[in-house]
Design a protein around this motif. Sequence first.
Motif, PDB file in Angstrom:
ATOM      1  N   PHE A  55       1.059  -1.128   0.098  1.00  0.00           N
ATOM      2  CA  PHE A  55      -0.168   0.320   0.244  1.00  0.00           C
ATOM      3  C   PHE A  55       0.592   1.384   0.430  1.00  0.00           C
ATOM      4  CE2 PHE A  55      -2.809  -3.248   1.531  1.00  0.00           C
ATOM      5  CZ  PHE A  55      -3.826  -2.814   1.257  1.00  0.00           C
ATOM      6  N   GLU A  56       0.502   2.485  -0.552  1.00  0.00           N
ATOM      7  CA  GLU A  56       1.267   3.164  -0.495  1.00  0.00           C
ATOM      8  C   GLU A  56       1.959   3.949   0.128  1.00  0.00           C
ATOM      9  OE1 GLU A  56       1.240   7.456  -3.574  1.00  0.00           O
ATOM     10  OE2 GLU A  56       0.438   5.878  -4.373  1.00  0.00           O
ATOM     11  N   THR A  57       0.156   3.834   1.059  1.00  0.00           N
ATOM     12  CA  THR A  57       0.511   4.655   2.768  1.00  0.00           C
ATOM     13  C   THR A  57      -0.065   3.493   3.534  1.00  0.00           C
ATOM     14  OG1 THR A  57      -1.633   5.951   2.583  1.00  0.00           O
ATOM     15  CG2 THR A  57       0.500   6.512   1.639  1.00  0.00           C
ATOM     16  N   ARG A  58       0.119   3.607   4.666  1.00  0.00           N
ATOM     17  CA  ARG A  58      -0.409   3.557   6.340  1.00  0.00           C
ATOM     18  C   ARG A  58      -1.827   3.440   6.473  1.00  0.00           C
ATOM     19  NH1 ARG A  58       3.318  -0.064   5.704  1.00  0.00           N
ATOM     20  NH2 ARG A  58       4.523  -0.377   6.988  1.00  0.00           N
ATOM     21  N   SER A  59      -1.960   4.816   5.737  1.00  0.00           N
ATOM     22  CA  SER A  59      -3.580   5.682   5.442  1.00  0.00           C
ATOM     23  C   SER A  59      -4.678   4.708   4.836  1.00  0.00           C
ATOM     24  CB  SER A  59      -3.923   7.034   5.298  1.00  0.00           C
ATOM     25  OG  SER A  59      -5.335   7.596   5.496  1.00  0.00           O
ATOM     26  N   ASP A  60      -4.205   4.132   3.261  1.00  0.00           N
ATOM     27  CA  ASP A  60      -4.458   3.416   2.860  1.00  0.00           C
ATOM     28  C   ASP A  60      -4.766   1.922   2.820  1.00  0.00           C
ATOM     29  OD1 ASP A  60      -4.888   5.011   0.264  1.00  0.00           O
ATOM     30  OD2 ASP A  60      -2.488   4.438  -0.332  1.00  0.00           O
ATOM     31  N   LEU A  61      -3.775   1.643   3.538  1.00  0.00           N
ATOM     32  CA  LEU A  61      -3.646   0.500   4.414  1.00  0.00           C
ATOM     33  C   LEU A  61      -5.090  -0.139   5.736  1.00  0.00           C
ATOM     34  CD1 LEU A  61      -2.936  -2.573   5.107  1.00  0.00           C
ATOM     35  CD2 LEU A  61      -1.081  -1.537   6.387  1.00  0.00           C
ATOM     36  N   LEU A  62      -5.094   0.923   6.227  1.00  0.00           N
ATOM     37  CA  LEU A  62      -6.224   1.067   7.613  1.00  0.00           C
ATOM     38  C   LEU A  62      -7.342   0.987   6.596  1.00  0.00           C
ATOM     39  CD1 LEU A  62      -6.729   2.187   9.946  1.00  0.00           C
ATOM     40  CD2 LEU A  62      -6.977   4.046  10.263  1.00  0.00           C
ATOM     41  N   ARG A  63      -7.500   2.685   5.358  1.00  0.00           N
ATOM     42  CA  ARG A  63      -9.235   1.873   4.807  1.00  0.00           C
ATOM     43  C   ARG A  63      -9.437   0.386   3.917  1.00  0.00           C
ATOM     44  NH1 ARG A  63      -7.419   6.838   2.702  1.00  0.00           N
ATOM     45  NH2 ARG A  63      -6.806   6.361   1.241  1.00  0.00           N
ATOM     46  N   PHE A  64      -8.006  -0.203   3.179  1.00  0.00           N
ATOM     47  CA  PHE A  64      -8.617  -1.152   3.240  1.00  0.00           C
ATOM     48  C   PHE A  64      -8.934  -2.100   4.070  1.00  0.00           C
ATOM     49  CE2 PHE A  64      -7.009  -5.378   2.792  1.00  0.00           C
ATOM     50  CZ  PHE A  64      -7.946  -6.179   1.511  1.00  0.00           C
ATOM     51  N   LEU A  65      -8.665  -2.621   5.547  1.00  0.00           N
ATOM     52  CA  LEU A  65      -8.590  -2.714   6.384  1.00  0.00           C
ATOM     53  C   LEU A  65     -10.286  -2.036   7.104  1.00  0.00           C
ATOM     54  CD1 LEU A  65      -5.358  -3.572   8.011  1.00  0.00           C
ATOM     55  CD2 LEU A  65      -6.634  -4.671   6.918  1.00  0.00           C
ATOM     56  N   THR A  66     -10.438  -1.375   6.930  1.00  0.00           N
ATOM     57  CA  THR A  66     -11.801  -1.390   7.570  1.00  0.00           C
ATOM     58  C   THR A  66     -12.820  -0.647   6.254  1.00  0.00           C
ATOM     59  OG1 THR A  66     -10.958   0.728   8.084  1.00  0.00           O
ATOM     60  CG2 THR A  66     -10.615   0.027   9.473  1.00  0.00           C
ATOM     61  N   ASP A  67     -12.785  -1.514   5.578  1.00  0.00           N
ATOM     62  CA  ASP A  67     -13.696  -1.403   4.413  1.00  0.00           C
ATOM     63  C   ASP A  67     -14.176   0.642   3.940  1.00  0.00           C
ATOM     64  OD1 ASP A  67     -13.611  -3.695   3.622  1.00  0.00           O
ATOM     65  OD2 ASP A  67     -15.428  -4.269   5.086  1.00  0.00           O
ATOM     66  N   GLY A  68     -13.012   1.049   4.587  1.00  0.00           N
ATOM     67  CA  GLY A  68     -13.037   2.659   4.290  1.00  0.00           C
ATOM     68  C   GLY A  68     -14.262   3.286   5.495  1.00  0.00           C
ATOM     69  N   LYS A  69     -14.759   3.002   6.708  1.00  0.00           N
ATOM     70  CA  LYS A  69     -14.895   3.839   7.832  1.00  0.00           C
ATOM     71  C   LYS A  69     -13.795   4.156   8.626  1.00  0.00           C
ATOM     72  CE  LYS A  69     -17.965  -0.038   8.417  1.00  0.00           C
ATOM     73  NZ  LYS A  69     -17.857  -1.062   8.751  1.00  0.00           N
ATOM     74  N   GLU A  70     -12.426   4.619   8.111  1.00  0.00           N
ATOM     75  CA  GLU A  70     -11.128   4.755   9.065  1.00  0.00           C
ATOM     76  C   GLU A  70     -10.123   5.331   8.229  1.00  0.00           C
ATOM     77  OE1 GLU A  70      -9.801   4.031  13.005  1.00  0.00           O
ATOM     78  OE2 GLU A  70     -11.451   2.738  12.872  1.00  0.00           O
ATOM     79  N   ASP A  71     -10.804   6.415   8.364  1.00  0.00           N
ATOM     80  CA  ASP A  71      -8.623   7.849   7.477  1.00  0.00           C
ATOM     81  C   ASP A  71      -7.750   7.913   8.373  1.00  0.00           C
ATOM     82  OD1 ASP A  71      -8.517   8.495   5.467  1.00  0.00           O
ATOM     83  OD2 ASP A  71      -9.342   9.977   4.804  1.00  0.00           O
ATOM     84  N   LEU A  72      -6.463   8.524   7.973  1.00  0.00           N
ATOM     85  CA  LEU A  72      -5.379   8.653   8.707  1.00  0.00           C
ATOM     86  C   LEU A  72      -5.291   9.632   7.784  1.00  0.00           C
ATOM     87  CD1 LEU A  72      -4.476   5.718  10.653  1.00  0.00           C
ATOM     88  CD2 LEU A  72      -6.180   7.766  11.455  1.00  0.00           C
ATOM     89  N   SER A  73      -5.734  10.145   6.362  1.00  0.00           N
ATOM     90  CA  SER A  73      -5.097  10.498   5.795  1.00  0.00           C
ATOM     91  C   SER A  73      -4.721  11.973   6.174  1.00  0.00           C
ATOM     92  CB  SER A  73      -5.738  11.027   3.970  1.00  0.00           C
ATOM     93  OG  SER A  73      -7.127  10.903   4.369  1.00  0.00           O
ATOM     94  N   TRP A  74      -5.426  12.949   7.465  1.00  0.00           N
ATOM     95  CA  TRP A  74      -5.502  14.268   7.717  1.00  0.00           C
ATOM     96  C   TRP A  74      -4.346  13.941   8.453  1.00  0.00           C
ATOM     97  CZ3 TRP A  74      -5.417  14.301  13.520  1.00  0.00           C
ATOM     98  CH2 TRP A  74      -5.807  13.408  13.850  1.00  0.00           C
ATOM     99  N   LEU A  75      -3.534  13.147   8.320  1.00  0.00           N
ATOM    100  CA  LEU A  75      -2.258  12.721   9.705  1.00  0.00           C
ATOM    101  C   LEU A  75      -1.123  13.255   8.155  1.00  0.00           C
ATOM    102  CD1 LEU A  75      -2.844  10.317  12.046  1.00  0.00           C
ATOM    103  CD2 LEU A  75      -2.422  12.576  12.843  1.00  0.00           C
ATOM    104  N   GLU A  76      -1.589  12.987   6.813  1.00  0.00           N
ATOM    105  CA  GLU A  76      -0.257  13.216   5.972  1.00  0.00           C
ATOM    106  C   GLU A  76      -0.036  14.676   5.854  1.00  0.00           C
ATOM    107  OE1 GLU A  76      -1.474  10.643   3.386  1.00  0.00           O
ATOM    108  OE2 GLU A  76      -1.639   8.605   4.154  1.00  0.00           O
TER     109      GLU A  76
END
Length: 76
Positions: A55-76
Amino acid sequence: MKKKSLNCEAVMCPVCKETILPHEVALFFSGKGNLVQMRIGVEVVLIHQECADSFETRSDLLRFLTDGKEDLSWLE
């Protein structure tokens, strides 16, 4: 709250769906960097390093794991 132990059952990588072997888990908890740990709510998820790196970022990985429910892109 009941604590879920990683030793009580086979640990499965949520990305590739392969079993994470017990010695890989032991190496990870002894300080070796062979796995990636992510927290989703109160749950701890272990992921193969190469699966997480696909995955390009850990945020992309988190979105994959939670089916898009959680997003950390605001940290990038």
